[in-house]
Design a protein around this motif. Structure first.
Motif, short mmCIF file in Angstrom:
data_model
loop_
_atom_site.label_atom_id
_atom_site.label_comp_id
_atom_site.label_asym_id
_atom_site.label_seq_id
_atom_site.Cartn_x
_atom_site.Cartn_y
_atom_site.Cartn_z
N GLY A 1 0.83 -1.26 0.27
CA GLY A 1 0.00 0.22 0.09
C GLY A 1 0.90 1.49 0.10
N TYR A 2 0.27 2.51 0.13
CA TYR A 2 1.01 3.77 0.05
C TYR A 2 0.09 4.75 0.63
N VAL A 3 0.85 5.98 1.04
CA VAL A 3 0.27 6.98 1.75
C VAL A 3 0.45 8.27 0.86
N ASN A 4 -0.77 9.13 0.53
CA ASN A 4 -0.40 10.51 0.04
C ASN A 4 -0.58 11.32 1.05
N VAL A 5 0.34 12.21 1.26
CA VAL A 5 0.12 13.34 2.10
C VAL A 5 0.18 14.89 1.37
N LEU A 6 -0.90 15.54 1.31
CA LEU A 6 -0.90 16.85 0.66
C LEU A 6 -0.75 16.53 -0.87
N GLY A 7 -0.99 15.64 -1.28
CA GLY A 7 -0.63 15.28 -2.74
C GLY A 7 0.56 14.63 -3.07
N ILE A 8 1.36 14.36 -2.08
CA ILE A 8 2.78 13.86 -1.97
C ILE A 8 3.00 12.46 -1.79
N ASN A 9 3.39 11.39 -2.56
CA ASN A 9 3.54 10.29 -2.21
C ASN A 9 4.69 10.09 -0.81
N VAL A 10 4.41 9.63 0.15
CA VAL A 10 5.37 9.73 1.29
C VAL A 10 6.65 8.94 0.93
N GLU A 11 6.50 8.03 0.35
CA GLU A 11 7.87 7.06 0.26
C GLU A 11 8.48 7.75 -0.76
N ASP A 12 7.97 8.60 -1.72
CA ASP A 12 8.90 9.39 -2.75
C ASP A 12 9.52 10.35 -2.14
N ASN A 13 8.72 11.13 -1.52
CA ASN A 13 9.37 12.31 -0.81
C ASN A 13 9.16 12.74 0.64
N PRO A 14 9.77 11.98 1.40
CA PRO A 14 9.36 12.10 2.92
C PRO A 14 9.73 13.55 3.16
N VAL A 15 10.70 13.97 2.84
CA VAL A 15 11.29 15.03 3.41
C VAL A 15 10.37 16.35 3.21
N GLU A 16 9.85 16.23 1.84
CA GLU A 16 8.75 17.48 1.66
C GLU A 16 7.56 17.23 2.55
N VAL A 17 7.21 15.82 2.68
CA VAL A 17 5.89 15.75 3.54
C VAL A 17 6.35 16.21 5.08
N LYS A 18 7.60 15.98 5.63
CA LYS A 18 7.90 16.45 6.91
C LYS A 18 7.79 17.86 7.11
N ARG A 19 8.37 18.85 6.07
CA ARG A 19 8.39 19.95 5.98
C ARG A 19 6.99 20.64 6.20
N ARG A 20 6.29 19.82 6.02
CA ARG A 20 4.74 20.51 5.96
C ARG A 20 3.67 19.76 7.18
N VAL A 21 4.68 19.14 7.74
CA VAL A 21 3.64 18.55 8.94
C VAL A 21 4.46 18.95 10.19
N GLY A 22 3.26 19.01 11.21
CA GLY A 22 3.96 19.08 12.55
C GLY A 22 3.68 17.84 13.37
N TYR A 23 4.54 17.27 14.03
CA TYR A 23 4.20 16.00 14.66
C TYR A 23 4.68 16.24 16.31
N VAL A 24 3.79 15.41 17.10
CA VAL A 24 4.06 15.34 18.45
C VAL A 24 3.93 13.78 18.79
N PRO A 25 5.19 13.23 18.95
CA PRO A 25 5.18 11.65 19.36
C PRO A 25 4.47 11.44 20.67
N GLU A 26 4.14 10.10 21.03
CA GLU A 26 3.34 9.67 22.18
C GLU A 26 4.25 10.08 23.24
N SER A 27 5.64 9.45 23.33
CA SER A 27 6.58 9.92 24.39
C SER A 27 7.72 10.59 24.10
N PRO A 28 7.52 11.98 23.68
CA PRO A 28 8.59 12.41 23.24
C PRO A 28 9.78 12.70 24.20
N ARG A 29 10.97 12.31 23.52
CA ARG A 29 12.24 12.50 24.28
C ARG A 29 13.00 13.65 23.43
N ILE A 30 13.12 14.90 24.20
CA ILE A 30 13.70 15.65 23.28
C ILE A 30 15.16 16.10 24.09
#
Lengths: 549, 257
Positions: free
Chosen positions: B61-90
């Motif tokens: 399977g695959y995932v498209n985020v904002l019209g971008i295939n995540v596997e093809d261009n993960p960096v561009e996806v990350k640039r446009r996403v904000g992420y809060v993990p479950e147990s963030p270690r910073i």
């Protein structure tokens, strides 16, 4: 004292080795055979050594030699308590350092229905399990068997008792000092405020230098037999140190002073109990530790734009480099990265104090090459693993493999160049090399830093270890060793043309003109750097997509 | 609200040796929607979030985020996403301010905008006065606030939040909830994983209930009520009914014995 609680706590405490050794938890089962094999092996090995030594003694024909060996054996027995105390202290301290992260995470101890006495005793006993106990069993079984042949059984029994006291004293002292260390470090952190990082750094450096100087002076002064004689003969003079009492009791026993032996043996047990009570008191007072706040900035926030941006780095790359600089100057476990090159720089000076004659010719080359090369080798190896559990931040950031490599490599190289620069200036001032020698050595240093930076970073990415408990690992041991071997071999390859040129000074038939040798060295370094650049880029690409690992 | 999907998940399957974390999951999340993932522990919620961000690569399977295939261009996806993990270690060796500054730089914010946003968020979440302290001395809630700010400050088009409010004080939790609603009305999509069913019920436009790596139910509160045939019930009852864990009385009685 509820002994069942103590045993339960010990069995929980010793399981922290699973984290130390990085066991996988899924379908994890303890192997009882492995748990006891260490002790059984130590006992068997000790018996074998004792038997060999005993037979060797029995087979000796020369009475003078027999007498000499008997004296050496007695000196060995007399010095054992002190030696056991020292190795006990070192190993239990290392054990505490290794498990400190785990210990910090075992907070349920603080709300379980157990007393501080039970908690402290369990911690002391758990800390001697493993290597300290195995060494003690090995020595005890060895001297017990050997004493049967040599005819010093009562002394051997008393020595085994003194050994046990030594190991328990070491562990109890470590337990008490651990609590104190944590408390003092917290207090120092509070007092030092913004200066805490440098205070910690200087403190660690002083400890390293003192340790190294003591080690060197001991190494210089005493061969092993002399050392035994020194301890065996000298410990009576240190009667005012309670840690020596059980060792002195042994020497009184050898002199036939039964009453003094009994008194000092009882006194050493009393001292052991006093240390235990002190550890209990300290644990109950400071056991539940909370990290104090460290305030580093108070002023108004102004986003910085620095020189690096002007050098062509993107804001993202500069941000990563700036963050890494802060990591390196603030994280105590990364101070070893600084320490090693500093120790390398200091080593020749200690050699000077030992009266070496070839110092001046050697000093500049050493200072210009070694600290920088070791810095780049270490730093490159740790650069990715130092992200630790925060690595999710890199994974989820819009960072490309190329940017990651650029930021990590540039930081490694710039930092190592700074170290080389400082060490070279010191070396020039002290050794006053000729311009020609200085130019060649510094050029070689640059070749090494630029190429080894790429090599160590490629292994650093490949072998990065982000686990933080019980302590940050940063690099898997296998990859650290591979890095060390490959860097050593490539260093030899890069500097070999210049070594060939230097050989010309001694062997006239060697044809190695300098104008050709230095460029050849540069070509080798460039080829290495380029080849590993391809590898590091590939490793970085894989690293950024293996987040699920 | 636009119906153009911000996230399109197509038949993704993820297996960890003999454990199937995701089983042929397909769904769309629309632009400006607040979408909730519910489910028991190990039902695949966090894995789904990580797959959307490209942190986990699906086997199928695959995932498209904002019209971008995540596997093809993960960096561009990350640039446009904000992420809060479950147990963030910073980075505990940084101060809160330094961490946010780092985040701003990584997401390419200009200095003036970065300063303004950081100051606004620090004030809103009552971290003013502590921003210069090392993160190692922060409480869990303060760390959580810092991570939330780092996810929001670069104004992402998609927010992926894994249990974002669990450690927050009531005031901060309320601010975040209201902010998410405001952002949604501006077109920002939010996908949130939570065990707090009240939050999901109050906040989410649509809810997906996951179970053993698959989708058990998907819809608005009304649609879920219809599906569970429990017209007057709240989300907790519906959740327990749909996941087959509703009959909890015998468990409680056994525990009381």
């Amino acid at each position: 004292m509820n002994w069942k609680n103590v045993l339960l706590l010990i069995s929980a405490d010793v399981k922290s080795y699973r984290l130390v050794s990085g066991e996988r938890f899924r379908r994890f089962r303890d192997n009882r055979f492995v748990t006891y094999a260490l002790y059984v092996g130590a006992c068997v090995f000790g018996v074998a050594i004792g038997w060999v030594v005993g037979n060797f003694y029995s087979g000796m024909g020369d009475p003078q030699l027999r007498e000499l060996l008997l004296q050496v054996t007695i000196n060995f027995f007399l010095s054992l308590p002190t030696l056991a105390l020292l190795y006990g202290l070192v190993i239990t301290q290392i054990g505490q350092i290794q498990r400190i992260g785990v210990k910090a995470s075992i907070q349920p101890l603080y709300w379980f229905p157990i007393t501080w006495k039970e908690h402290t005793l369990a911690s002391i006993l758990a800390n001697i399990l493993g290597l300290p106990l195995a060494i003690t069993i090995f020595i005890s079984s060895g001297i017990a068997v050997a004493s049967l042949f040599v005819g010093v059984v009562p002394l051997a029994i008393l020595t085994i008792f003194a050994l046990l006291v030594s190991v328990l004293l070491a562990s109890a002292t470590t337990e008490a000092s651990r609590v104190l260390q944590v408390k003092l470090s917290g207090a120092m952190t509070k007092v030092a405020g913004r200066m805490v990082i440098w205070v910690k750094f200087l403190g660690s450096l002083v400890i390293f230098i003192v340790f190294y100087a003591v080690y060197f002076s001991l190494y210089r002064q005493a061969a092993s037999l002399d050392l035994l004689e020194l301890i065996a003969g000298g410990q009576r003079m240190l009667w005012f140190i309670p840690y020596m009492w059980h060792g002195i009791a042994l020497s009184y026993f050898v002199s036939g002073l039964g009453f003094e032996t009994a008194i000092l043996s009882l006194a050493s047990i009393g001292f052991l109990y006093a240390i235990f009570l002190a550890a209990v008191r300290l644990n109950s007072r400071f056991g539940l530790y909370e990290a104090p706040a460290i305030r580093l900035s108070l002023g108004e926030y102004t986003p910085r734009t620095g020189v690096l941006e002007k050098l062509g780095f993107s804001p993202l790359e500069v941000a990563v480099m700036r963050k890494d600089f802060k990591a390196l100057t603030r994280r105590s476990e990364l101070m070893s990265v600084f320490m090693f090159p500093i120790m390398l720089a200091i080593m020749p000076f200690i050699t000077v104090f030992r009266g070496s004659t070839d110092f001046n010719s050697f000093l500049f080359v050493w200072l210009a090459l070694m600290p920088g090369a070791f810095m780049v080798m270490n730093l490159g190896n740790f650069m990715v693993g130092l992200e630790g559990a925060s690595v999710w931040y890199i994974y989820s950031s819009p960072i490309t493999a190329r940017s990651l490599v650029k930021a990590k490599y540039s930081f490694t190289v710039l930092f190592s160049l700074a170290v080389t620069l400082v060490c070279s200036i010191i070396g020039s001032l002290l050794a006053a090399p000729s311009m020609g020698i200085a130019a060649i050595v510094l050029t070689e240093a640059l070749f090494l830093i630029f190429s080894l930076g790429m090599v160590s970073l490629s292994f650093g990415i490949r072998g990065a270890d982000f686990s933080e408990f019980p302590r940050p690992r940063m690099i898997r041991p296998k990859w650290a060793i591979v890095n060390m071997i490959v860097c050593t071999l490539l260093t030899l390859a890069i500097v070999s043309p210049v070594v060939l040129y230097l050989l010309k000074l001694f062997i006239k038939t060697v044809q190695a003109p300098l104008y050709a040798m230095v460029p050849i060295s540069g070509v080798i370094a460039s080829v290495v750097a380029y080849a590993f650049y391809r590898i590091v880029l590939k490793n970085a690409e894989e690293f950024l997509i293996r987040a699920e690992g | 609200m636009s119906h153009e999907p911000t996230v399109k998940i197509v038949n993704i399957t993820k297996r960890y040796s003999d454990i199937v974390a995701l089983k042929g999951l397909s769904l769309d999340v629309r632009r400006g929607e607040i979408f909730g993932f519910l489910g028991p522990n190990a039902s695949g919620k966090s894995t789904t979030l990580k797959t959307i961000l490209g942190l986990v690569k699906p086997d199928f399977g695959y995932v498209n985020v904002l019209g971008i295939n995540v596997e093809d261009n993960p960096v561009e996806v990350k640039r446009r996403v904000g992420y809060v993990p479950e147990s963030p270690r910073i980075y505990e060796f940084l101060t809160g301010l330094e961490f946010l500054d780092l985040t701003g730089d990584i997401y390419g914010m200009n200095p003036a905008e970065k300063k303004k946003r950081i100051e606004e968020y620090l004030e809103a979440l009552e971290l003013e006065g502590r921003e210069g302290d090392m993160i190692s001395s922060y409480s869990q809630g303060m760390k959580q606030k810092i991570v939330i700010i780092s996810a929001l400050m670069h104004r992402p088009e998609l927010l992926l939040l894994d249990e974002p409010i669990s450690s927050l004080d009531p005031r901060s939790a309320r601010i975040i909830k209201d902010l998410l609603r405001e952002l949604a009305s501006d077109g920002v999509t939010t996908i949130i994983c939570t065990h707090v069913l009240e939050i999901a019920q109050a906040l989410c436009d649509r809810i997906a209930i996951m179970y053993e790596g698959g989708l058990l139910a998907l819809g608005t509160m009304e649609e879920l009520r219809e599906r569970a045939k429990m017209p007057e019930s709240d989300l907790e009852d519906i959740f327990l009914q749909l996941t087959g864990t509703g009959d909890i009385r015998p468990v409680i009685e056994a525990l009381l014995k």
